[in-house]
Design an enzyme around this catalytic site. Structure first.
Site, PDB file in Angstrom:
ATOM      1  N   CYS A   1       1.022  -1.201   0.067  1.00 45.07           N
ATOM      2  CA  CYS A   1       0.064   0.019  -0.067  1.00 45.07           C
ATOM      3  C   CYS A   1       1.064   1.119   0.147  1.00 45.07           C
ATOM      4  CB  CYS A   1      -0.787   0.044   1.223  1.00 45.07           C
ATOM      5  SG  CYS A   1      -2.077  -1.263   1.409  1.00 45.07           S
TER       6      CYS A   1
ATOM      7  N   GLN B   1     -11.688  -9.966 -10.401  1.00 43.63           N
ATOM      8  CA  GLN B   1     -11.652  -8.760  -9.854  1.00 43.63           C
ATOM      9  C   GLN B   1     -11.261  -9.261  -8.290  1.00 43.63           C
ATOM     10  OE1 GLN B   1     -11.262  -6.004 -11.498  1.00 43.63           O
ATOM     11  NE2 GLN B   1     -12.113  -6.452 -13.531  1.00 43.63           N
TER      12      GLN B   1
ATOM     13  N   CYS C   1      -7.172  -0.747 -15.909  1.00 45.77           N
ATOM     14  CA  CYS C   1      -6.626  -0.745 -14.602  1.00 45.77           C
ATOM     15  C   CYS C   1      -5.333   0.180 -14.569  1.00 45.77           C
ATOM     16  CB  CYS C   1      -6.621  -2.064 -14.380  1.00 45.77           C
ATOM     17  SG  CYS C   1      -5.411  -3.166 -15.259  1.00 45.77           S
TER      18      CYS C   1
HETATM   19  C1  LIG Z   1      -7.966  -6.830 -16.391  1.00 48.23           C
HETATM   20  S1  LIG Z   1      -8.249  -8.610 -16.726  1.00 48.23           S
HETATM   21  C2  LIG Z   1      -9.850  -8.292 -17.154  1.00 48.23           C
HETATM   22  C3  LIG Z   1     -10.712  -9.621 -16.713  1.00 48.23           C
HETATM   23  C4  LIG Z   1     -12.187  -9.541 -17.161  1.00 48.23           C
HETATM   24  N1  LIG Z   1     -12.776  -8.529 -18.184  1.00 48.23           N
HETATM   25  C5  LIG Z   1     -12.488  -9.224 -15.751  1.00 48.23           C
HETATM   26  O1  LIG Z   1     -13.498  -8.244 -15.441  1.00 48.23           O
HETATM   27  O2  LIG Z   1     -12.730 -10.181 -15.149  1.00 48.23           O
HETATM   28  C6  LIG Z   1      -7.276  -8.625 -18.111  1.00 48.23           C
HETATM   29  C7  LIG Z   1      -7.279 -10.333 -18.863  1.00 48.23           C
HETATM   30  O3  LIG Z   1      -6.632 -10.114 -20.064  1.00 48.23           O
HETATM   31  C8  LIG Z   1      -6.206 -11.377 -20.102  1.00 48.23           C
HETATM   32  N2  LIG Z   1      -5.144 -11.326 -21.075  1.00 48.23           N
HETATM   33  C9  LIG Z   1      -3.818 -10.741 -20.869  1.00 48.23           C
HETATM   34  N3  LIG Z   1      -3.183 -10.546 -22.163  1.00 48.23           N
HETATM   35  C10 LIG Z   1      -3.890 -11.037 -23.233  1.00 48.23           C
HETATM   36  C11 LIG Z   1      -3.919 -11.262 -24.488  1.00 48.23           C
HETATM   37  N4  LIG Z   1      -2.652 -11.063 -25.203  1.00 48.23           N
HETATM   38  N5  LIG Z   1      -4.846 -11.724 -25.284  1.00 48.23           N
HETATM   39  C12 LIG Z   1      -6.117 -12.333 -24.428  1.00 48.23           C
HETATM   40  N6  LIG Z   1      -6.366 -11.841 -23.314  1.00 48.23           N
HETATM   41  C13 LIG Z   1      -5.285 -11.533 -22.351  1.00 48.23           C
HETATM   42  C14 LIG Z   1      -5.771 -11.828 -18.803  1.00 48.23           C
HETATM   43  O4  LIG Z   1      -5.430 -13.359 -18.765  1.00 48.23           O
HETATM   44  C15 LIG Z   1      -6.755 -11.111 -17.733  1.00 48.23           C
HETATM   45  O5  LIG Z   1      -7.869 -12.247 -17.825  1.00 48.23           O
END
Ligand SMILES: C[S@@+](CC[C@H](N)C(=O)[O-])C[C@H]1O[C@@H](n2cnc3c(N)ncnc32)[C@H](O)[C@@H]1O
Length: 468
Positions: free
Chosen positions: A89, A301, A424
């Site tokens: 934090c 999340q 994010c």
């Molecule tokens: C910020 S999280 C969002 C997940 C979802 N929208 C949620 O709210 O729970 C980003 C996601 O992107 C996936 N990710 C990362 N790089 C990626 C890529 N090159 N292609 C597809 N998915 C990817 C990660 O595994 C993760 O699940």
């Protein structure tokens, strides 16, 4: 004669102006050789502080807070005993209202720096500013962080906790963490105690030897189920078996335990292989009126209550009437996909992690949602193989690095009339949105939602429309 520039250990007085994206106070210091920009932890905007110089590059200085000479009205007492040493934090000195104002300003600054013109709404704050996380990722280490004043001769070659700030080789033994669910404190203490009792060795980051690497804890707010993922460098059932048995005996509240095996150098909790040693391998969580199965490897999340708000805001910005075809890129286990599907004709989700896609498919089925399909794989590769894309609304929720430049190019050309960018990391989103603007997309709204109290991070839902 040239004036001497500030050097290590000099004392400077700093007028603090703002908090940067790392959570450091940033301000100006006058010195006989000129004016310097100083960044330091635990200094708040509006304060005058005394700082010790740690490093200087040009007119930029990194300092350490020595003394607050004029305190801000937003200053509060940090609730956590590890605050200051722990890297988890950065804003516990600040009232929660001031944290929210800072996060809004940081969104505004990042967007303005990328020349994205959009008003940023006030940040939607979290009802719980402490104990809000549903997941924590702890590391075993062979170099324990020793606090000033600790007794001589204390054991230094074993620790389980979090990295101290900017000390990635050291590990601070976390006794209590104020942002995690209460039951995690005791589980963490047992995971450490039992490992020591059984003579198990922590993974050495430099020598690449030792067994225990990470403990990831997840807890469902809806059911109270707890998942423990133990990452080890090898399967070693003769050592892991008794360790896990003792942990489960001490903590029957752990409903499922998964062993992940990672023999590589990289320090990630995710393993090459997973073995479910106890329970079902996943926990069930309720979000926005739907049930989700969350397994060890899936993204979910980390603040369940605020994730509800994020879903709500994303739905509002998607403005679905029921007839739209929606694309949900970076869909994880479907936390946005499934709520979107309840208001759309069809949603297609794309996600890299196979386990998350498996969870997403199962989540759709278990919630009786049939109008969704998923592709497992990299978004860029998916664009290459998807053929002509039919979509009215696109939702993108990439990781902190944001979108690959080629994804931006491809996304800019899809036939959608609306896009919702869930970010994010506002700096990455601002860069991507500036690039999308070249193709005629413009940001119309920015609505931050705070999922990470006490830290400088914030989610931001950005609406984009094609300029007429
Ligand atoms: C910020 S999280 C969002 C997940 C979802 N929208 C949620 O709210 O729970 C980003 C996601 O992107 C996936 N990710 C990362 N790089 C990626 C890529 N090159 N292609 C597809 N998915 C990817 C990660 O595994 C993760 O699940």
């Amino acid at each position: 004669m040239q004036q001497r520039k500030p050097k290590r250990d000099d004392r400077l007085e700093v007028e603090v102006e703002r908090i940067d994206e790392r959570g450091l106070g940033v301000g100006r210091a006058e010195h006989e050789s000129g004016e310097y920009r100083v960044a330091l932890r635990r200094a708040l905007p509006g304060e005058r502080v005394a700082a010790q110089v740690l490093r200087r590059r040009g007119n930029k200085i990194e300092g350490r807070l020595l003394e607050v000479l004029r305190a801000s009205a937003d200053r509060t007492s940090p609730p956590c005993r590890h605050y200051g040493s722990c890297g988890g934090c950065a804003l516990q000195d600040m009232s929660y209202a001031a944290q929210l104002a800072t996060k809004r300003e940081n969104c505004e600054r990042a967007l303005a720096a990328a020349l994205v013109k959009v008003d940023v709404e006030p940040v939607i704050g979290s009802a719980a500013a402490l104990r809000y996380r549903n997941k924590m990722d702890f590391t075993f280490g062979t170099r324990r962080w020793v606090e000033p004043g600790e007794a001589e001769g204390v054991q230094r070659d074993f620790a389980l906790g979090l990295h101290p700030r900017e000390q990635f080789r050291k590990v601070l033994d976390v006794e209590a963490c104020e942002i995690q669910p209460q039951p995690f404190d005791a589980i963490l203490a047992s995971a450490r105690r039992i490992a020591l009792e059984q003579g198990l060795r922590a993974w050495d980051l430099v020598k690449h030897e030792g067994l225990l690497r990470h403990v990831v804890l997840r807890r469902s707010v809806a059911t109270g189920e707890i998942l423990l993922q133990l990452t080890t460098s090898s399967e070693a059932p003769e050592l892991v078996g008794p360790y896990v048995a003792a942990l489960l005996a001490a903590h029957p509240e752990i409903t499922t335990l998964v062993q992940a095996i990672n023999s590589r150098g990289a320090t990630v909790a995710m393993g090459e292989r997973e073995l479910v040693l106890h329970g079902s391998g996943s926990i069930r969580e309720r979000l926005a009126g739907l049930w989700y199965r969350v397994s060890a490897a899936s993204f979910f999340q980390t603040n369940t209550a605020q994730a509800e708000k994020l879903v709500e805001v994303t739905l509002e910005e998607a403005r679905l009437s029921g007839s739209e075809r929606v694309l949900d890129l970076y869909c994880g286990a479907g936390t946005l996909t499934l709520p979107l599907a309840r208001h759309a004709a069809h949603v297609h989700g794309v996600e890299l992690v196979e386990a998350a896609v498996a969870d997403a498919r199962r989540n759709a089925e278990e919630n009786g949602i049939g109008n969704v399909t998923f592709s497992a794989g990299d978004v860029l590769a998916w664009f290459g193989s998807a053929g002509a894309i039919e979509c009215d609304v696109a939702v993108v929720d990439p990781p902190r690095a944001g979108l690959h430049p080629k994804v931006v190019e491809l996304l800019a050309r899809i036939p959608a009339r609306r896009m919702v960018y869930v970010s994010c990391h506002i700096g990455s989103a601002a860069r991507d949105i500036a690039a999308l603007a070249h193709a005629g997309w413009r940001a119309t709204r920015a609505r931050p939602v705070d999922l990470f109290p006490q830290t400088p991070h914030v989610e931001c839902v950005l609406s984009l429309e094609r300029a007429p």
